[in-house]
Write an enzyme that holds these catalytic residues in place. Structure first.
Site, PDB file in Angstrom:
ATOM      1  N   ASP A 196      41.310  53.508  25.639  1.00  0.00           N
ATOM      2  CA  ASP A 196      40.809  54.230  26.807  1.00  0.00           C
ATOM      3  C   ASP A 196      41.883  54.512  27.867  1.00  0.00           C
ATOM      4  OD1 ASP A 196      41.154  51.622  27.586  1.00  0.00           O
ATOM      5  OD2 ASP A 196      39.108  51.267  28.242  1.00  0.00           O
ATOM      6  N   HIS A 197      42.991  53.795  27.831  1.00  0.00           N
ATOM      7  CA  HIS A 197      44.002  53.942  28.887  1.00  0.00           C
ATOM      8  C   HIS A 197      45.020  55.037  28.566  1.00  0.00           C
ATOM      9  CE1 HIS A 197      42.381  50.212  30.444  1.00  0.00           C
ATOM     10  NE2 HIS A 197      43.265  50.180  31.426  1.00  0.00           N
ATOM     11  N   ARG A 202      40.823  50.535  42.741  1.00  0.00           N
ATOM     12  CA  ARG A 202      42.136  50.141  43.274  1.00  0.00           C
ATOM     13  C   ARG A 202      42.798  51.328  43.959  1.00  0.00           C
ATOM     14  NH1 ARG A 202      43.589  46.303  38.178  1.00  0.00           N
ATOM     15  NH2 ARG A 202      42.574  44.503  39.110  1.00  0.00           N
ATOM     16  N   ASP A 212      41.996  42.710  30.269  1.00  0.00           N
ATOM     17  CA  ASP A 212      41.917  43.695  31.345  1.00  0.00           C
ATOM     18  C   ASP A 212      41.232  43.009  32.511  1.00  0.00           C
ATOM     19  OD1 ASP A 212      42.074  46.969  31.680  1.00  0.00           O
ATOM     20  OD2 ASP A 212      40.615  45.970  32.987  1.00  0.00           O
ATOM     21  N   ARG A 255      47.903  42.892  33.301  1.00  0.00           N
ATOM     22  CA  ARG A 255      48.979  43.247  32.366  1.00  0.00           C
ATOM     23  C   ARG A 255      50.028  42.140  32.263  1.00  0.00           C
ATOM     24  NH1 ARG A 255      50.447  48.098  36.446  1.00  0.00           N
ATOM     25  NH2 ARG A 255      48.259  48.366  36.041  1.00  0.00           N
ATOM     26  N   SER A 296      46.018  43.890  38.264  1.00  0.00           N
ATOM     27  CA  SER A 296      45.758  44.000  36.829  1.00  0.00           C
ATOM     28  C   SER A 296      46.190  42.759  36.055  1.00  0.00           C
ATOM     29  CB  SER A 296      46.491  45.223  36.278  1.00  0.00           C
ATOM     30  OG  SER A 296      47.623  44.832  35.549  1.00  0.00           O
TER      31      SER A 296
HETATM   32  C1  MIC Z   1      44.217  48.396  35.775  1.00  0.00           C
HETATM   33  O1  MIC Z   1      43.121  48.765  36.195  1.00  0.00           O
HETATM   34  O2  MIC Z   1      45.171  48.103  36.511  1.00  0.00           O
HETATM   35  C2  MIC Z   1      44.410  48.280  34.267  1.00  0.00           C
HETATM   36  C3  MIC Z   1      45.330  49.342  33.849  1.00  0.00           C
HETATM   37  O3  MIC Z   1      43.170  48.489  33.636  1.00  0.00           O
HETATM   38  C4  MIC Z   1      44.934  46.876  33.978  1.00  0.00           C
HETATM   39  C5  MIC Z   1      45.321  46.655  32.580  1.00  0.00           C
HETATM   40  C6  MIC Z   1      46.670  47.209  32.220  1.00  0.00           C
HETATM   41  O4  MIC Z   1      47.578  47.215  33.039  1.00  0.00           O
HETATM   42  O5  MIC Z   1      46.810  47.612  31.075  1.00  0.00           O
HETATM   43  C7  MIC Z   1      43.968  45.747  34.351  1.00  0.00           C
HETATM   44  O6  MIC Z   1      43.121  45.927  35.178  1.00  0.00           O
HETATM   45  O7  MIC Z   1      44.102  44.615  33.841  1.00  0.00           O
HETATM   46 FE1  SF4 Z   2      40.629  51.748  33.369  1.00  0.00          FE
HETATM   47 FE2  SF4 Z   2      41.562  49.723  34.840  1.00  0.00          FE
HETATM   48 FE3  SF4 Z   2      40.825  52.028  35.979  1.00  0.00          FE
HETATM   49 FE4  SF4 Z   2      38.995  50.445  34.953  1.00  0.00          FE
HETATM   50  S1  SF4 Z   2      40.328  49.975  36.674  1.00  0.00           S
HETATM   51  S2  SF4 Z   2      39.103  52.658  34.697  1.00  0.00           S
HETATM   52  S3  SF4 Z   2      40.046  49.607  33.166  1.00  0.00           S
HETATM   53  S4  SF4 Z   2      42.518  51.720  34.557  1.00  0.00           S
END
Ligand code: MIC
Ligand code: SF4
Length: 643
Positions: free
Chosen positions: A64-65, A379, A119, A537, A535
């Protein structure tokens, strides 16, 4: 004394330790989820553990990313993930099927179960009464291999809801109100458990908006009871047989209670550049806006799109802005078409984006330079939208749609004559983009497909006897993993290639960081409060480890990032006296003698700033198991040394 729902569910899954706030426990993980941006590392790590197939009740790999696919790398990752899912016995949700958290809620989540996801927004599942926790990929790989998930027993905060949301006010406004009270670090080490008469008026997708954004509090997770509304939701998903009633005991004791009267909740907005920088919409209404985005794992259920469509029906969006919609799942797309929602949105001038994370993670639909963008996301960290100097405001779908209409930030209560409809009866079930696990015999014959951008996961050396390292960067409070390891359309395709992605560590704060680290050989990072929030990550630990970072010394850490540092052999120290922070500068050399011995035997260690002669004390609170992990240079070495 009665138990909170959190305590009941943790007790049901307890494998080791004692449920005593602050002490380490191990819990059994029933389900796992991964997404593609963290998933490639997870399956490389799982593969290196040598276990033929997952040992959980259910594990799902989502894509999905990274769906922009501006070259071969993203699709190579998708093919790797699909073949790894087939090999290791996972469900695979194909690109186009939607965002992991929303799909998991709809199709797989079960009240009372535990879910661990790579995630940070995995707590979305708390809307269904699950203990749903975000973690680093390596912890998820370990859980798939049957290991417990270890965490500090959280404190349980009760959120008592009474009353009922007023028209044009929404679940997003509830969680923004809580963020205003609690802040982005208020939830570290805590679970937010919702109870009270106000709960029954909220649907599961509304509850999920709240638990999703509990991640922005820094919380371990958030949880709602499983009640008649949960049953209704599961029935609509044709999974009603999985319902189970769950609630706290009436005499449960919470460490603190926050009371929210839903009648008094008004439209709220999180202003740049932190989700806790919250005001009432009415306080800044009139702000000119040039982009609006509706969607993300926080707000893209059918009712979120439905109210936006009803606000925009038979009208045209302001010519001053552009409106993008990213529906949460393919099911939501189909249901929205059926319910006439899509027609209304398209007629009003909305641009329909893919069912994916998209704009939320800077994968397309970036705002203009210096742009003001109003989003229903979770975010708003600086630069995350893909435009370094854009200002991101986080709001409800109601506020977003009202703003799209007028061109300025608008309190949706000023748009008269709209009544919120419940579109959930349009729910269309469609699992044809979910590939089921193979039988063991067929799985054996699967070859994992690896593109040239997929490089092995690097490992750290075991801990040295002495730390002598130079301060590579000194950061402020609330540094996010987006600062440490940025995302966006240019960097995300490098998630499977640590040597390449490491060139971007701390890029926005110091474009020279990578070169400085390479030159220094051994490095230390100095941070303020709540270092590593945001996140999950693990690349924010893995890439610094690859660049020679040995320790991070801060005033305090965010939960997931701290665990990731330990998993990759970087020592997370905090200053015993926060004022020591002021006496260290970038470029100073920090020395800790007898590092191994001292880390093992004491929680407080003496450190010296060799450059200035300043002596100070640092401490750690690693549990015995974590000590073994860190001494061996991280969880991969630890696991390998025991196989
Ligand atoms: C995000 O919302 O920051 C992400 C991208 O979903 C991350 C995961 C990632 O960095 O791959 C998260 O929330 O953990
Ligand atoms: Fe995707 Fe993270 Fe954004 Fe949710 S917050 S939509 S998991 S990138």
């Amino acid at each position: 004394m009665g138990l909170t729902l959190t305590e009941k569910l943790l007790k049901e899954h307890l494998v080791s330790g004692e449920l005593k706030a602050g002490s380490e426990i191990g819990i059994k993980i029933d389900q796992t989820l991964t997404q593609d941006a963290t998933g490639t590392m997870v399956y490389l790590q799982f593969e290196s553990m040598g276990i033929p197939s997952v040992k959980t009740e259910l594990s799902v790999s989502y894509v999905d990313h990274n769906t922009l696919q501006s070259d071969y790398r993203n699709m190579d990752d998708h093919r790797f993930l699909q073949s790894a899912a087939a090999k290791f016995g996972l469900y695979f949700s194909r690109p186009g099927n939607g965002i992991c958290h929303q799909i998991h809620l709809e199709r797989f989540g079960i009240p009372g179960k535990t879910l661990l996801g790579s995630d940070s927004h995995t707590p979305t599942g708390g809307g269904l009464g699950m203990i749903s926790i975000g973690a680093g990929g390596l912890d998820v790989a370990a859980a798939m291999a049957g290991a417990p998930f270890y965490l500090k027993t959280p404190e349980v905060i009760g959120v008592k809801l009474s009353g009922k949301l007023q028209p044009m006010c929404s679940a997003k406004d509830i969680i923004l109100t809580i963020l205003q009270i609690e802040s982005v670090k208020g939830g570290v080490g805590k679970v937010y458990e919702y109870f009270g008469s106000g709960v029954e008026s909220l649907s599961v997708p509304e509850r999920a908006t709240i638990t999703n954004m509990g991640a922005e509090l820094g919380a371990t997770t958030s949880v709602f009871p499983s009640d008649a509304k949960t049953k209704d939701f599961l029935n609509l998903q044709k999974r009603g047989d999985l319902w189970r009633e769950l609630s706290a005991d009436t005499d449960a004791e919470y460490s603190k209670i926050i009371e929210i009267n839903l009648d008094e909740v008004v439209p709220m907005v999180a202003m740049p550049h932190m989700p806790d920088n919250v005001k009432k919409v009415s306080e800044i209404a009139g702000l000119p806006v040039n982009q609006v985005a509706i969607g993300s794992c926080t707000n893209s259920s059918i009712n979120d799109l439905g109210i936006a469509a009803d606000i925009l029906e038979n009208k045209t969006i302001s010519e001053k802005l552009s409106l993008g919609i990213s529906p949460g799942t393919k099911q939501v797309v189909k249901s929205s078409i059926e319910a006439g929602i899509f027609g209304k949105l398209i007629s009003a001038g909305a641009r329909i984006l893919e069912s994916a994370c998209g704009a939320c993670i800077g994968m397309g639909f970036s705002p203009s330079s210096g742009g003001v963008t109003v989003r229903t996301f979770n975010r708003n960290f600086k630069g995350r939208s893909g435009t370094a100097d854009a200002s991101v405001y986080l709001v409800s779908p109601e506020t977003a749609a009202a703003t799209a209409l007028t061109g300025v930030l608008t309190d949706p209560r000023d748009i008269k004559g709209i009544t919120k409809k419940d579109y959930s009866s349009f729910t269309e079930i469609d699992d044809n983009m979910i590939i089921k696990p193979l039988c063991e015999k067929d799985a054996e014959n699967i070859e994992i497909i690896r593109g040239p951008n997929i490089k092995p996961c690097p490992k750290a050396d075991s801990m040295a006897d002495k730390l002598e390292a130079s301060v590579l960067i000194k950061t402020e409070d609330n540094i996010t993993t987006d600062h440490i390891m940025p995302a966006g359309s240019k960097i995300l395709p490098l998630r499977s290639n640590i040597p390449e992605i490491s060139k971007h560590v701390f890029e926005a704060l110091d474009p020279e960081f990578h070169n400085k680290a390479k030159k220094a050989g051994n490095g230390v990072i100095i941070g303020g409060e709540n270092y590593g929030q945001g996140s999950s990550r693990e690349h924010a630990a893995l890439a610094p480890m690859y660049l020679g970072v040995k320790a991070v010394i801060t005033k305090s850490f965010a939960r997931i990032h701290k665990a990731n540092l330990i998993n990759f052999g970087i020592i997370p120290f905090t200053f015993s006296d926060a004022s020591s922070y002021d006496k260290i500068s970038e470029g100073d050399i920090i020395v800790i003698e007898n590092l191994r011995e001292n880390v093992k035997n004491t929680k407080k260690l003496k450190a010296v700033n060799k450059t200035t002669g300043f002596e100070f004390e640092v401490e750690h609170d690693m549990a015995d198991r974590q000590l073994e992990v860190i001494l061996e240079g991280g969880l991969l070495n630890f696991t390998k040394n025991r196989n």
